[in-house]
Design a protein around this motif. Structure first.
Motif, short mmCIF file in Angstrom:
data_model
loop_
_atom_site.label_atom_id
_atom_site.label_comp_id
_atom_site.label_asym_id
_atom_site.label_seq_id
_atom_site.Cartn_x
_atom_site.Cartn_y
_atom_site.Cartn_z
N ASN A 265 1.34 -1.00 0.16
CA ASN A 265 -0.09 0.10 0.00
C ASN A 265 0.66 1.39 0.10
O ASN A 265 2.03 0.97 0.40
CB ASN A 265 -0.82 0.10 1.21
CG ASN A 265 -2.09 -0.81 1.04
OD1 ASN A 265 -3.07 -0.79 0.08
ND2 ASN A 265 -1.80 -2.04 1.25
N LEU A 269 -3.36 4.48 -4.83
CA LEU A 269 -2.91 4.30 -7.06
C LEU A 269 -1.65 2.53 -6.56
O LEU A 269 -1.57 2.01 -7.26
CB LEU A 269 -1.48 5.34 -7.33
CG LEU A 269 -2.40 6.24 -7.96
CD1 LEU A 269 -1.98 6.97 -9.46
CD2 LEU A 269 -3.94 5.92 -9.13
N VAL A 270 -1.37 2.32 -5.57
CA VAL A 270 -1.09 1.27 -4.56
C VAL A 270 -1.91 1.04 -3.76
O VAL A 270 -1.48 1.00 -2.47
CB VAL A 270 0.56 1.60 -4.29
CG1 VAL A 270 0.92 0.23 -3.93
CG2 VAL A 270 1.09 1.98 -5.25
N ARG A 271 -2.83 0.13 -4.05
CA ARG A 271 -3.72 -0.06 -2.86
C ARG A 271 -4.31 -2.35 -3.27
O ARG A 271 -4.08 -2.48 -3.49
CB ARG A 271 -5.03 0.21 -3.37
CG ARG A 271 -5.37 1.79 -3.14
CD ARG A 271 -6.21 2.09 -2.57
NE ARG A 271 -7.29 2.43 -4.31
CZ ARG A 271 -8.57 2.39 -4.52
NH1 ARG A 271 -8.98 3.02 -3.55
NH2 ARG A 271 -9.45 2.45 -5.62
N GLY A 292 -1.39 2.84 -11.61
CA GLY A 292 -0.65 2.89 -10.87
C GLY A 292 0.65 2.24 -11.05
O GLY A 292 0.99 1.73 -9.97
N GLU A 295 3.60 3.70 -10.24
CA GLU A 295 3.67 3.33 -8.58
C GLU A 295 3.77 2.20 -7.86
O GLU A 295 4.76 2.37 -7.15
CB GLU A 295 2.71 4.03 -8.37
CG GLU A 295 2.09 5.78 -8.38
CD GLU A 295 1.73 5.60 -9.52
OE1 GLU A 295 1.49 7.23 -10.26
OE2 GLU A 295 1.53 4.69 -10.90
N GLY A 472 -5.63 1.56 -8.79
CA GLY A 472 -4.60 1.41 -7.25
C GLY A 472 -4.17 -0.69 -7.21
O GLY A 472 -3.87 -0.65 -5.71
#
Length: 500
Positions: A265, A269-271, A292, A295, A472
């Protein structure tokens, strides 16, 4: 007849140290047409355009514009004649607003002072007329690369030029924005404006251009109406050979898991991103712009610090807070933007190659020049980097050869995991095939390769397995045998692929 052409460039020659960039090149462009310049990187297209706009001086030849012979010693002269250019490599002033970037050096004044209110009003009118939804007062640093590209396009139009040069104008914008740009081009040509268009995207060439001029190794090969060519014949003219296998993906032995990412996380954009990649595997990461993908790679590599999640390399959990940690964990990252975060243009090819591996070549604090020279020569040969010398400034190489030099940089760190973001962005078809072949070879050597790409044929052609991202999150995973463009697009837009 010369009079039927808005622009006539005749017998243009340009040399750089050790390189003949252009040799007796002609170019004739009609008003109200879209004229494509095609050729591999290093063929001379951008060099010819930089001569036309006044960035370079020709060594020989003549330029006739609107019926009279002209000399263009600088870009101000070019703009004054009615020639503007959208450059492949964006060069905005990030701390300035959209208005300030568009009217830089020609700010409107009242009573001798710059009028910001008038400048913002002029910019708003320009952007509205051309359907570009961007705040004139926004700072460039706060815009996406795609939005910055649209600002650059608006700036070129704002000069009321008779001829606009567009060098890879769609390399960083979405499909929707590409359609918007093409509509803008149609409006411009209807007004009699000539467009010189440089792109490596074949579908664009046959969609919007009237004429195509092909260059190869600094020479003019041919100029023809676009209607007389097709994709295969154009590629053959560009590279001088048939490219029978655009995506030379070869089978590699898939081994154990080398990298595993769990619940990563960082921001929107990074989940909760999780995936694994194995030795010998090319894992493709697909998705629309802003999904994402970049990222994720930058967070794994330590450019951005993860808020939570685990990264496991070869069975051992690692803590990565900076790129040096990732390099020590046998990772490498080839970034998306060669100019901003890749090449060091004022350094030589050799210095660029060894930049990430210097500790290997200075075990006691002293550099080992003989070893450096030999290893860089080996990389130059292995990757077929075209340069007169390793002492050549890397900024003088074509985009494809810069990209291969950057891959060499990371190969000298001896990585097990190679992450590549847009490996062939802005690279010609011949160099693309070479990069693809190299990726396949690295997988056969047991490297784990992670590839982010916005080009659907590249994702489908080069990946053993594909994960797709949307806003993400990873929305799905597809095996090579089941992946289709339709399934990827469904997952990329947050949907679920229909059963076959």
């Amino acid at each position: 007849m010369v009079d039927e052409f808005l622009l006539v460039m005749k017998g243009i020659r340009k040399t750089f140290p050790g390189v003949v960039a252009l040799d007796d090149v002609d170019l004739n462009v009609r008003a109200g047409t879209v004229h494509a310049l095609m050729g591999e990187n290093g063929a001379g297209k951008s060099t010819l355009m930089k001569i036309l706009i006044g960035m370079y001086a020709e060594d020989a030849g003549t330029i006739t514009f609107e019926g009279r012979q002209v000399t263009i010693p600088d870009t101000k002269t070019g703009l004054g004649l009615g020639i503007s250019m959208i450059h492949q490599e964006l060069a905005p002033v990030p701390e300035m607003t959209v208005s300030e970037n568009i009217y830089l050096g020609r700010e409107p004044r009242r009573y001798g002072l710059v009028s910001r209110r008038l400048m913002d009003a002029m910019t708003a009118e320009l952007l509205t007329e051309w359907g570009i939804d961007i705040d004139p007062r926004a700072q460039l640093k706060d815009l996406s690369v795609a939005q910055q590209q649209m600002v650059e396009i608006a700036k070129a139009i704002s000069y009321d030029a008779r001829l606009i040069i567009m060098d890879e104008p769609t390399s960083a914008i979405t499909d929707r924005e590409v359609d918007h740009l093409h509509a803008m081009i149609a409006r411009l040509t209807a007004r009699g404006v000539a467009i010189i268009y440089i792109t490596h995207k074949m579908d664009e060439v046959f969609k919007i251009t009237d004429y195509i001029t092909v260059f190869r190794d600094g020479h003019l090969i041919t100029t023809r109406p676009a209607s007389e060519l097709d994709r295969d014949s154009l590629i053959t003219l560009m590279v001088g050979r048939e490219l029978t296998q655009m995506f030379p993906k070869e089978d590699a032995e898939i081994g154990e898991v080398v990298l595993e990412v769990t619940d990563l996380n960082r921001g929107p954009l990074v989940r909760d991103v999780s995936f694994a990649v194995r030795r010998g595997e090319i894992l493709g990461i697909a998705g629309l712009m802003g999904a994402g993908r970049t990222e994720v790679l930058e967070t794994i590599f330590g450019i951005h610090k993860a808020q939570s999640g685990q990264i496991t390399v070869k069975g051992r959990q690692v803590r990565i807070t900076q790129p040096q940690d990732a390099i020590r964990a046998d990772m490498a990252l080839l970034t998306e933007d060669r100019k901003a975060s890749g090449i060091m243009g004022v350094l030589s090819v050799r210095d660029n190659m060894i930049a990430a591996a210097l500790p290997r070549y200075s075990p006691r604090g002293l550099l080992q020049p003989r070893r450096i020279r030999q290893d860089c020569e080996d990389q130059r040969t292995a990757l077929a980097v075209k340069t007169p010398s390793l002492d050549q400034l890397i900024q003088n190489l074509s985009g494809g050869n810069q990209q291969k030099a950057l891959i060499s940089r990371w190969m000298l760190t001896l990585p097990d995991i190679l992450m590549i973001d847009e490996p062939t962005r802005g690279i010609d078809v011949g160099a693309k095939s070479e990069i693809h072949r190299l990726m396949s070879k690295l997988a056969q050597q047991g490297k784990a390769v992670i590839m982010v790409s916005s080009e659907m044929p590249e994702i489908l052609g080069m990946s053993d397995r594909i994960i797709v991202m949307h806003e993400g999150r990873v929305t799905g995973e597809l095996a090579r045998s089941e992946a289709t463009q339709e399934k990827i697009m469904q997952l990329a837009t947050g949907g679920v692929p229909a059963a076959v």
